[in-house]
Enzyme design. Structure first.
Site, PDB file in Angstrom:
ATOM      1  N   PHE A  22       0.826  -1.203   0.000  1.00  0.00           N
ATOM      2  CA  PHE A  22       0.000   0.000   0.000  1.00  0.00           C
ATOM      3  C   PHE A  22       0.859   1.251   0.000  1.00  0.00           C
ATOM      4  CE2 PHE A  22      -2.610  -3.167   2.176  1.00  0.00           C
ATOM      5  CZ  PHE A  22      -3.875  -2.959   1.652  1.00  0.00           C
ATOM      6  N   ASP A  23       0.428   2.239  -0.753  1.00  0.00           N
ATOM      7  CA  ASP A  23       0.853   3.602  -0.506  1.00  0.00           C
ATOM      8  C   ASP A  23       0.212   4.038   0.817  1.00  0.00           C
ATOM      9  OD1 ASP A  23       1.828   6.282  -1.085  1.00  0.00           O
ATOM     10  OD2 ASP A  23      -0.251   6.759  -1.580  1.00  0.00           O
ATOM     11  N   LEU A  24       0.674   5.154   1.375  1.00  0.00           N
ATOM     12  CA  LEU A  24       0.123   5.619   2.645  1.00  0.00           C
ATOM     13  C   LEU A  24      -0.812   6.808   2.456  1.00  0.00           C
ATOM     14  CD1 LEU A  24       0.054   5.407   5.741  1.00  0.00           C
ATOM     15  CD2 LEU A  24       2.055   6.940   5.787  1.00  0.00           C
TER      16      LEU A  24
END
Length: 230
Positions: free
Chosen positions: A20-22
């Site tokens: 995941f990106d944040l």
């Protein structure tokens, strides 16, 4: 369609990790980022730049963003941004509704998860800890962990290496075109987070899937591939 649905179904069934990106994906930091950038550009340049300019390169390392605003004032902009960001961080971040439920569902499937962000690790960790999300993730790959950054493939490849899988056995979920370009370049499956601030641009690199909310990811992982084709 760059890959047929049968091939995508096969790859989804064989996934071994979820990345995941944040910002804009797991937590809503858009106002935090914009407020910090407005403050920095006003303090250093004498006038806050328009939000359309400040928003353009969210998702790439902060130094690159500051260089886009004023290359001769990068260090001053960084210092001003970071100081303001530290002060207002906890007041301006938000968690997207349903995030924990979605992550719990993925964990129950036995898939390890990690975060791949252009932020420095300590700042990213602060956001993760604020919402108690750390229990879901094996680690964070941050700015310090690679010499080349999104939209290049290296951060995704580094996360896969640490997990002991190939990038092709991962799916990367992110809200920006930089995220999707990095995932495509790495050979990972890619899922665009349409709830982030880049809904008008995130599909440009050609991700495999488009998700309306994070809960869609659990359904995709259960094999409902055709519903979410980008």
């Amino acid at each position: 369609m760059k890959t047929d649905s049968l091939e995508l179904s096969r790859r989804v069934a064989g996934l071994k990790a979820v990345l995941f990106d944040l910002d804009g994906t797991l937590i809503d930091t858009e106002e935090l980022i914009l407020a910090s950038a407005r403050h920095a550009t006003k303090e250093v340049l004498g006038e806050a730049l328009p939000d359309s300019v400040l928003r353009h390169n969210i998702g790439v390392p902060l130094r690159i963003q500051m260089a886009e605003y004023a290359p001769e004032h990068v260090d001053e902009l960084l210092a001003s941004y970071r100081k303001h960001n530290d002060i207002v961080h906890d007041d301006l971040i938000r968690e997207y509704a349903g995030t924990e439920t979605a992550l719990e569902s993925i964990r129950e499937r036995g898939l390890p998860m990690a975060i791949v962000t252009s932020k420095s690790r300590p700042v990213a960790q602060r956001g993760v800890d604020f919402f108690g999300l750390g229990r879901f993730f094996e680690f964070i790959v941050g700015y310090e962990d690679t010499t080349v950054h999104k939209p290049r493939a290296e951060p995704i490849l580094e996360a896969a290496r640490r997990l002991g899988v190939s990038a092709g056995e991962c799916i990367y979920v992110g809200d920006s075109p930089h995220d999707m370009a990095a995932g495509v370049a790495a050979g990972a499956l890619t899922a665009a987070a349409m709830w982030g601030p880049f809904a008008d641009r995130v599909l440009q690199p050609g991700p495999d899937f488009a998700l309306a909310h994070l809960g869609d990811l659990a359904e995709l992982l259960r094999g409902e591939v055709a519903r979410f084709l980008a």
